[in-house]
Design a protein around this motif. Sequence first.
Motif, PDB file in Angstrom:
ATOM      1  N   SER A 102     -18.755   4.772  13.989  1.00 41.45           N
ATOM      2  CA  SER A 102     -19.402   4.017  12.911  1.00 41.45           C
ATOM      3  C   SER A 102     -18.775   4.316  11.559  1.00 41.45           C
ATOM      4  N   GLN A 103     -18.226   5.514  11.379  1.00 44.00           N
ATOM      5  CA  GLN A 103     -17.625   5.889  10.103  1.00 44.00           C
ATOM      6  C   GLN A 103     -16.135   5.548  10.102  1.00 44.00           C
ATOM      7  N   ARG A 104     -15.624   5.343   8.901  1.00 46.42           N
ATOM      8  CA  ARG A 104     -14.205   5.043   8.766  1.00 46.42           C
ATOM      9  C   ARG A 104     -13.355   6.258   9.135  1.00 46.42           C
ATOM     10  N   LYS A 105     -12.174   5.991   9.640  1.00 49.18           N
ATOM     11  CA  LYS A 105     -11.218   7.047   9.929  1.00 49.18           C
ATOM     12  C   LYS A 105      -9.989   6.813   9.070  1.00 49.18           C
ATOM     13  N   PHE A 106      -9.708   7.775   8.202  1.00 49.73           N
ATOM     14  CA  PHE A 106      -8.586   7.653   7.277  1.00 49.73           C
ATOM     15  C   PHE A 106      -7.378   8.417   7.812  1.00 49.73           C
ATOM     16  N   LEU A 107      -6.213   7.951   7.421  1.00 54.35           N
ATOM     17  CA  LEU A 107      -4.997   8.665   7.812  1.00 54.35           C
ATOM     18  C   LEU A 107      -4.924  10.029   7.151  1.00 54.35           C
ATOM     19  N   TYR A 108      -5.462  10.128   5.913  1.00 52.94           N
ATOM     20  CA  TYR A 108      -5.428  11.394   5.172  1.00 52.94           C
ATOM     21  C   TYR A 108      -6.839  11.740   4.707  1.00 52.94           C
ATOM     22  N   PRO A 109      -7.721  12.112   5.601  1.00 49.95           N
ATOM     23  CA  PRO A 109      -9.108  12.402   5.199  1.00 49.95           C
ATOM     24  C   PRO A 109      -9.230  13.643   4.328  1.00 49.95           C
ATOM     25  N   PHE A 110      -8.212  14.480   4.344  1.00 49.38           N
ATOM     26  CA  PHE A 110      -8.222  15.719   3.572  1.00 49.38           C
ATOM     27  C   PHE A 110      -7.669  15.521   2.161  1.00 49.38           C
ATOM     28  N   LEU A 111      -7.188  14.333   1.832  1.00 47.19           N
ATOM     29  CA  LEU A 111      -6.584  14.078   0.522  1.00 47.19           C
ATOM     30  C   LEU A 111      -7.689  14.002  -0.532  1.00 47.19           C
ATOM     31  N   LYS A 112      -7.808  15.031  -1.368  1.00 50.90           N
ATOM     32  CA  LYS A 112      -8.897  15.121  -2.333  1.00 50.90           C
ATOM     33  C   LYS A 112      -8.452  14.853  -3.770  1.00 50.90           C
ATOM     34  N   ILE A 113      -7.202  15.157  -4.089  1.00 48.97           N
ATOM     35  CA  ILE A 113      -6.683  14.923  -5.442  1.00 48.97           C
ATOM     36  C   ILE A 113      -5.378  14.147  -5.321  1.00 48.97           C
ATOM     37  N   LEU A 114      -5.308  12.995  -5.986  1.00 47.21           N
ATOM     38  CA  LEU A 114      -4.115  12.162  -5.889  1.00 47.21           C
ATOM     39  C   LEU A 114      -3.726  11.637  -7.265  1.00 47.21           C
ATOM     40  N   HIS A 115      -2.552  12.058  -7.738  1.00 50.98           N
ATOM     41  CA  HIS A 115      -1.939  11.504  -8.945  1.00 50.98           C
ATOM     42  C   HIS A 115      -0.847  10.554  -8.463  1.00 50.98           C
ATOM     43  N   LEU A 116      -1.000   9.279  -8.725  1.00 48.95           N
ATOM     44  CA  LEU A 116      -0.123   8.280  -8.137  1.00 48.95           C
ATOM     45  C   LEU A 116       0.514   7.418  -9.216  1.00 48.95           C
ATOM     46  N   SER A 117       1.834   7.428  -9.261  1.00 48.37           N
ATOM     47  CA  SER A 117       2.585   6.595 -10.198  1.00 48.37           C
ATOM     48  C   SER A 117       3.234   5.466  -9.408  1.00 48.37           C
ATOM     49  N   LEU A 118       2.914   4.235  -9.764  1.00 48.61           N
ATOM     50  CA  LEU A 118       3.344   3.077  -8.993  1.00 48.61           C
ATOM     51  C   LEU A 118       4.098   2.080  -9.865  1.00 48.61           C
ATOM     52  N   ARG A 119       5.214   1.608  -9.367  1.00 47.65           N
ATOM     53  CA  ARG A 119       5.904   0.495 -10.005  1.00 47.65           C
ATOM     54  C   ARG A 119       5.421  -0.820  -9.397  1.00 47.65           C
ATOM     55  N   LYS A 120       6.023  -1.891  -9.833  1.00 50.39           N
ATOM     56  CA  LYS A 120       5.499  -3.221  -9.519  1.00 50.39           C
ATOM     57  C   LYS A 120       5.258  -3.432  -8.027  1.00 50.39           C
ATOM     58  N   ASN A 121       6.285  -3.300  -7.201  1.00 46.52           N
ATOM     59  CA  ASN A 121       6.151  -3.609  -5.780  1.00 46.52           C
ATOM     60  C   ASN A 121       5.210  -2.633  -5.074  1.00 46.52           C
ATOM     61  N   GLU A 122       5.345  -1.350  -5.405  1.00 45.62           N
ATOM     62  CA  GLU A 122       4.485  -0.354  -4.772  1.00 45.62           C
ATOM     63  C   GLU A 122       3.025  -0.561  -5.176  1.00 45.62           C
ATOM     64  N   ALA A 123       2.797  -0.932  -6.453  1.00 50.61           N
ATOM     65  CA  ALA A 123       1.428  -1.179  -6.904  1.00 50.61           C
ATOM     66  C   ALA A 123       0.816  -2.364  -6.169  1.00 50.61           C
ATOM     67  N   LEU A 124       1.590  -3.417  -5.995  1.00 50.84           N
ATOM     68  CA  LEU A 124       1.106  -4.585  -5.257  1.00 50.84           C
ATOM     69  C   LEU A 124       0.723  -4.196  -3.832  1.00 50.84           C
ATOM     70  N   ALA A 125       1.593  -3.431  -3.168  1.00 49.25           N
ATOM     71  CA  ALA A 125       1.317  -3.019  -1.794  1.00 49.25           C
ATOM     72  C   ALA A 125       0.071  -2.140  -1.724  1.00 49.25           C
ATOM     73  N   PHE A 126      -0.064  -1.224  -2.678  1.00 47.61           N
ATOM     74  CA  PHE A 126      -1.195  -0.284  -2.675  1.00 47.61           C
ATOM     75  C   PHE A 126      -2.523  -1.014  -2.864  1.00 47.61           C
ATOM     76  N   PHE A 127      -2.627  -1.824  -3.926  1.00 44.54           N
ATOM     77  CA  PHE A 127      -3.901  -2.487  -4.228  1.00 44.54           C
ATOM     78  C   PHE A 127      -4.232  -3.583  -3.209  1.00 44.54           C
ATOM     79  N   ASN A 128      -3.239  -4.373  -2.823  1.00 48.39           N
ATOM     80  CA  ASN A 128      -3.508  -5.428  -1.858  1.00 48.39           C
ATOM     81  C   ASN A 128      -3.895  -4.862  -0.498  1.00 48.39           C
ATOM     82  N   GLY A 129      -3.251  -3.755  -0.115  1.00 45.95           N
ATOM     83  CA  GLY A 129      -3.625  -3.109   1.138  1.00 45.95           C
ATOM     84  C   GLY A 129      -5.058  -2.615   1.109  1.00 45.95           C
TER      85      GLY A 129
END
Length: 747
Positions: A442-469
Amino acid sequence: MHNHNGQDRAVGRGGEEENHEEEEEVETALCSLFKHALQGGASEVASGLSSNRHSFGSAWLLLQFIKQGKIRVPVRKLDLSACTLPPRKFFLLLAAFCNSTEELSLGKCAFEGSASPLLCHFFKMVEATRRRRGNAGEIKGGGSCLKTLIFTGGAESVPEVVGAIAAVPAGLESLELRGRLLNPPLLLRSLGAELEGGGKLRGLSSLRVVMDAEGLYGKGTGEKCASRSREPVSDRMPSSDAVRSSFSNSSLVEDSCVKLKREHARLERLAFSGLSCCTQGIGFVPVLVRRRQFVALRSIELRSCVFSAECFRDLMSALGSGGVKVLEKFDLEGSSVCVPISVNRGGRAGRDVAELEMVDESWVLLSKALVVETLPCLRELNLVMENGGNGALSARSAGLLLSSLRNEKDRPPLLESVGLKLGCVSSSDAVTLLSSVPSTQSQRKFLYPFLKILHLSLRKNEALAFFNGLLRDWEGEGAEGDGGGKRGCLPVAELYLRIVAGGDESAAPLAESIRTGLFQSCLRGLTLTVFDDLQSTPVGIEAKIRLLKALGEGPLPMLSFINLRRQNLDDGDLVMLAASVRYGNLGGLRHLNLGGNLFGRHGIEALMGAVCGGGLRFLEILDLSRTRAGEGMEAVAAALSSDHGFSSLHSLHLPVCRVDDEGMRSLSSAFCSTSNTIPSLTVLDLNLNFISSEGLETFLESLLPQTLPSLQCLLMHGVRCNRHTARNLVSQAQAEGKLQSLTDFVV
């Protein structure tokens, strides 16, 4: 005659008894007074009294009463780091040291001049007491002997510190060294002598060394005021020559490192902060790990340290050697890798390619080490490092690291908390970071369930992939059950997004992600940035409107940092942002950067009006530089003087904002009343404005001794005011009792 002598003796005895009774009454009254005062916390009260010259007598009496058992309140911690007493008085206090004290903090006055031999004598007294009374559990009153010793504040000479370490009492469990007080190679040899074999520190379980900015980069190179935003460690790198002359020589490393026998290696925590491989010899850590000299080590914390590429590679290689099987925590937060700049044959300067490849190799080594056979106990991994020295993860290295964390076939450690700072990531990896995978549960299963702090710098294509995904993933789930009620449960607890030159294409899906509530419980920082190249464009009008509307449609209680610098925000845009503030959607903001935009009077009036309503009461830093904010100084003054306005503001940046003498008169109205003290403001930046001597004089005359009590830095470089006249005006104001905390006036 004999009768008279007897009567005299009787009278004398009676007088002594009366004096004794009076002394007991005074003592009882003092004990009652101290007991009442100790209700606020025995450790805090004792430390506070001991740190003040005027309360020295009271502190000595209190410690004596506790030591004699007349006041049965344990003082577990005694902090004397801020004490300014002369050596003899200081050690008179230490002579009344309580048996119940487990943690003792000593400052600079414990090392200066004649204090050093007295400190060694005090340590001998503590050790003698420990020997007389056996182990800590047998001490009278159930107390325990000294377990934690903290040196802080700095010393003028290295031998003073080394001598103090050599004299510390045996049986310590934790030793901490803070400030500019040591020469690390010499210190390590001293520590090694005490840790080795039957040394006094053989039972030490925690060693922590924290260097301040002055100790790391030399006297006078630290920040002069809080107004200058704290640079990453990597942006203040030593020269390339200093990097190459680091502890690369193996014999020098061996001479500086701690040489332990395996059966005596009880150290469980090794924590260094602010050290440099280039100047302080942090390179000894990989040597120790690889040689398996710290077999009981559970935590390695190397925060805000500067590594050379070679040292960083050695560290990652050492982790994979299997020498720290019980390691539970590996923390590199704020650290950086210094890659020197070299000049190629064409005369162009750039980062050394060979060393960049060495850094890339380091991340590959770490990826290979993240298997249960090598690090079976690893539970916490913090790789939130600074990127300024170009030691950041490349896209390839980031992909390998992420693959090793999610590949169950390679049996990675059972991690519970991971922090990552990814300055470069491929589109395919960006999609997987916060996405879930199909699951029968019933609960979601994440690929990185242990990921607690994320600093993410995204350029155009990577940002599109990240948000759209993310949107595809969560919209698909939202169609089931409660219609999206599960949104906002991303595994990450702290998310910092930096969108680099994305334009409309990346800002639109970002706005949609915020509007749908995906980041409601985790977004801590949001930055839209533009690089100075032909492909970099700010957010377009349509996407900008969508983004600002999204900020107003749902609360972001965790958001503490927004950077919208150079995004062509005009008055209309700021009115929309002000609506988000007024609705309370940005109530948790601590830092707001709106510099380099186009807004003026109307935009500032709208934003400051929302501030007066309490919408940014927790804001600490406001940057309005290179805007036309000077046109609305009346509104800024109203927000500063409002009871619900900037109650927590400590840095206000208004350089190149068209502030003139009229604006200074408006600003003066915020400080002309005793009710408008603004106690938190420490930095006021008015550089490069149209302010004359008349405007400065008006501002200073409006101040009262009670207003701006904490202002430390006043910046007025490049204004239309004679430097000599300006300094005289400030000196005159200080002579009148104003600006007593001001230490940095730049004109």
